[in-house]
Design a protein around this motif. Structure first.
Motif: not given
Ligand SMILES: [Cu+2]
Lengths: 122, 600
Positions: A69-70, A72-73
């Motif tokens: 998630v991080a 991709a962020e």
């Protein structure tokens, strides 16, 4: 690299899973120190295995999920969840790798409750 | 010596299997592997969806379109809900007075068993698959599911599964319904002893259950593949919507839990029919319980995670703000997914297992309460100071949160061994899990059915009837299941068709609550069917006014686009495909180039 992804805000998001890890850890220590039912090679091995396996699996999954998630962020535009494929949707934060903007990205992403700045193009 | 020999064999077998897998991976180019008729990588235009659909019944029998299959799942689930609901209505009426009054005790046991299995396997799992099939590809910007035909097969396994599970109720000579309860504990379910459970009706039920498990497993593989590989270009892990996250986690749980149920069921069938002794000797009953609950506890989360996803998705839309702590919800969903496999023996605290093991299961069971509690606080905080609009779906979301708190808190007490030893096998347990399955899971299902009603029907439901449905359900649920919790405190054991006179008044209260629930569901069915046929059509791509609060999402955008192409074919949308008559669009929209088409 790892530090870049697991910055302060991502770690803050992940605390939610640290709490159950802590509870399991608490019981492990309790069972070691107090050993309320005595120690038996087989039963005790299973007893601690039943705590250790979920602990390890949860830690591993949390690590990989956080990284995905991080990561991709930090490497693409961030939209409001469910909004990325809406026609004309505007990213909450455009991908931009200058340090200051990264800083701002994460503070905003953590405080997900401020709705007022979302896609107010209409 | 013998043990070492077996160990060596096991290791050898393991090496052999790894070698086979490695060899397969070498000879087959899996990256370009197209399972059935072309799997379709992202962005490719695929054959099946763009072809003209046949009309009438043939369309529904042959469809591989994820939306059609979603509607099939939904219809199936709602029919099962009606069947399971009628079963329990009969049971609750029987329980108005202490003795055996108008159905036999055997028939009560049959209804009890089928109510549980029907609601969990034929309503719960399929209704979730309905939402997931319809919505996930729209939400993640995929053309369709990764394996559309496997998707269709997975659905079509379900009708025969239902027929097998209900076979005992059909007028077939010498066939009686299973009376094992949904947990199918041995030795009763092994058909041994003086009882009547050696009957073939039980075998058919087990086979039907196995079939539904195969269906769920196929579906889960499909969802995992879809969410991992078919996401649109802009849909990254960082902005994947919460419903898809919960479906992904749920699919992972199904993938590990259902095959185990299948194996255990096959072992049980072998014990019953081919003279094996898996569950016969000393410890056999414990073995069954361990195998069953290793599946059974994750099953709880298989059923509750996607409804949590629906609530996390719908509730913010009517609070006028984003979901508070979105990532907390995502990570805690994953935490539940992992931990749910480490708590199974909390259903077995009273079996006399080693106290050390029991203590470990208690510890993990207490830990798993945290992620659920985190979500609850997130939902409440989302509504806090928000612009709350009490539409029917929102009412059901709030009802979900309220009932889930009661269901969850009563569950935390059960996780504690000393409390469980007192309340085990009482109505307290029944009240606890019905607060979750009816008060929470079904409520979230209703929230979803109402929220997306315009999306899948093109029409609007009747609002007054929707609200009547909510209030009757909310009041009925709390009367029925709170009475059960009190019955449990009084020591009323579960599963019995008759009871001691001292429990009569609370049982009567529970029955009244159940009848209120029943009236509510009749209203729901009426509203649902009549509005679908005659309701006002929804010509607005934004029926919930989400744009003004910036909470508009992909599935409504798809609906909006469908309306526009149906009414006045825009003609200039660069990358949409107009090959199928222009009414079933779901092209991947990779950029925001045509914002003017939306609403300005
Ligand atoms: Cu459980």
């Amino acid at each position: 690299m790892a530090n870049k992804i697991f910055d302060r805000d991502t770690l803050l998001d992940l605390t939610v899973n640290v709490v159950p890890l802590f509870i399991i850890g608490f019981f492990v220590v309790g069972f070691v120190v107090l050993a309320p039912f005595g120690i038996d090679p087989l039963a005790s091995a299973i007893q601690f295995g039943l705590l250790a396996v979920p602990f390890v699996l949860l830690a591993v999954l949390t690590y990989f999920a956080g990284r995905a998630v991080a990561g991709a962020e930090h490497s693409s535009d961030v939209y409001l969840p469910g909004q990325a494929s809406v026609r004309g949707a505007e990213p909450l934060e455009e991908f931009d790798d200058t340090p200051e903007s990264l800083e701002r990205d994460q503070t905003n992403a953590v405080e997900g409750e401020t709705a007022d700045d979302a896609a107010d193009d209409h | 010596m013998q043990v070492n020999g077996q160990l060596a064999l096991t290791v050898l077998m393991g090496i052999f299997l790894v070698a086979v897998a490695a060899w397969l991976a070498r000879i087959e180019n899996w990256r370009s592997y197209t399972p059935i008729g072309g799997g379709g990588a992202l962005g490719q235009q695929e054959g099946y969806v763009s072809e003209e659909k046949p009309s009438g019944i043939i369309r529904w029998l042959t469809t591989v379109d994820h939306k059609d299959i979603g509607l099939l799942y939904g219809t199936y689930g709602l029919i099962a809900f009606v069947v399971g609901g009628l079963m329990v209505t009969v049971m609750r009426i029987e329980l108005i007075d202490p003795g055996m009054s108008f159905i036999s005790n055997q028939f009560y046991n049959s209804l009890l068993t089928s109510h549980g299995i029907t609601m969990l396997f034929l309503f719960g799992t399929p209704i979730i698959a309905a939402f997931a099939n319809y919505l996930v590809p729209l939400l993640i910007g995929a053309d369709d599911m990764a394996f559309p035909r496997i998707n269709a097969i997975a659905f079509w396994l379900l009708p025969p599964a239902a027929l097998l599970i209900w076979a005992g109720f059909f007028p077939i000579p010498d066939l009686i319904p299973a009376q094992t309860a949904w947990t199918m504990y041995t030795p009763l379910s092994a058909g041994v002893g003086a009882g009547n459970q050696a009957n073939a009706g039980v075998d058919l039920m087990l086979l039907g259950l196995h079939l539904s498990g195969v269906s769920a497993t196929m579906g889960s593989i499909n969802f995992i593949a879809t969410i991992f590989t078919e996401r649109g270009d802009d849909v990254s892990w960082a902005n994947l919507d919460i419903f898809s996250w919960t479906i992904l986690t749920q699919s992972g749980l199904i993938l590990f839990a259902f095959p185990l149920l299948g194996s255990a069921l096959v072992m049980l069938l072998f014990d019953r029919n081919f003279g094996t002794t898996f569950f016969a000797g000393e410890g056999g009953a414990m073995l069954w319980q361990h195998l069953f609950w290793f599946f059974g506890h994750p099953e709880v989360y298989i059923l509750v995670l996607p409804p949590m996803g629906i609530v996390s998705y719908v509730l913010p839309r009517f609070s006028g703000r984003r979901l508070f702590g979105f990532k907390f919800v995502v990570y805690s969903t994953l935490a539940i997914g992992v931990l749910s496999f480490g708590v199974w023996a909390h259903h077995m605290f009273a079996t006399g297992m080693d106290p050390r093991l029991r203590a470990s299961f208690m510890a993990v069971s207490l830990a798993i309460a945290i992620p659920s509690a985190v979500k609850t606080f997130n939902w409440i905080t989302t509504m806090w100071n928000g612009r709350v609009r009490l539409t029917t779906p929102m009412l059901f979301c709030i009802g979900f949160v309220s009932n889930f708190i009661i269901g969850g808190v009563t569950g935390v007490f059960l996780a504690s061994i000393p409390v469980d030893l007192i309340l085990h096998d009482t109505y307290y347990v029944v009240g606890h899990f019905h607060y979750v399955v009816m008060g929470a899971i079904a409520f979230a299902g209703f929230a979803g059915l109402y929220y997306w009603y315009p999306l899948y029907t093109g029409r609007m439901y009747q609002k007054t009837l929707g609200k009547a449905h909510f209030w009757l359900s909310m009041v009925g649920t709390n009367i029925t299941f709170f009475a059960m919790i009190l019955l449990g405190y009084g020591g009323m054991p579960r599963r019995y068709a008759t009871y001691l006179p001292q429990f009569a008044s609370l049982h009567q209260v529970a029955t009244i609550g159940a009848l209120i629930l029943f009236v509510g569901q009749v209203i729901f069915v009426w509203n649902f069917v009549q509005s679908w046929l005659e309701g006002p059509t929804v010509d607005d791509g934004d029926p919930w006014d989400l744009r003004e609060s910036g909470l508009y999402t992909a599935e409504w955008d798809w609906y909006d686009q469908k309306l526009q192409t149906a009414i006045a074919d825009g003609g200039e949308e660069e990358d949409s495909v107009l090959t199928d008559g222009g009414d079933e669009e779901e092209s991947v929209r990779t950029d925001g180039g045509d914002v003017d088409a939306a609403d300005d």
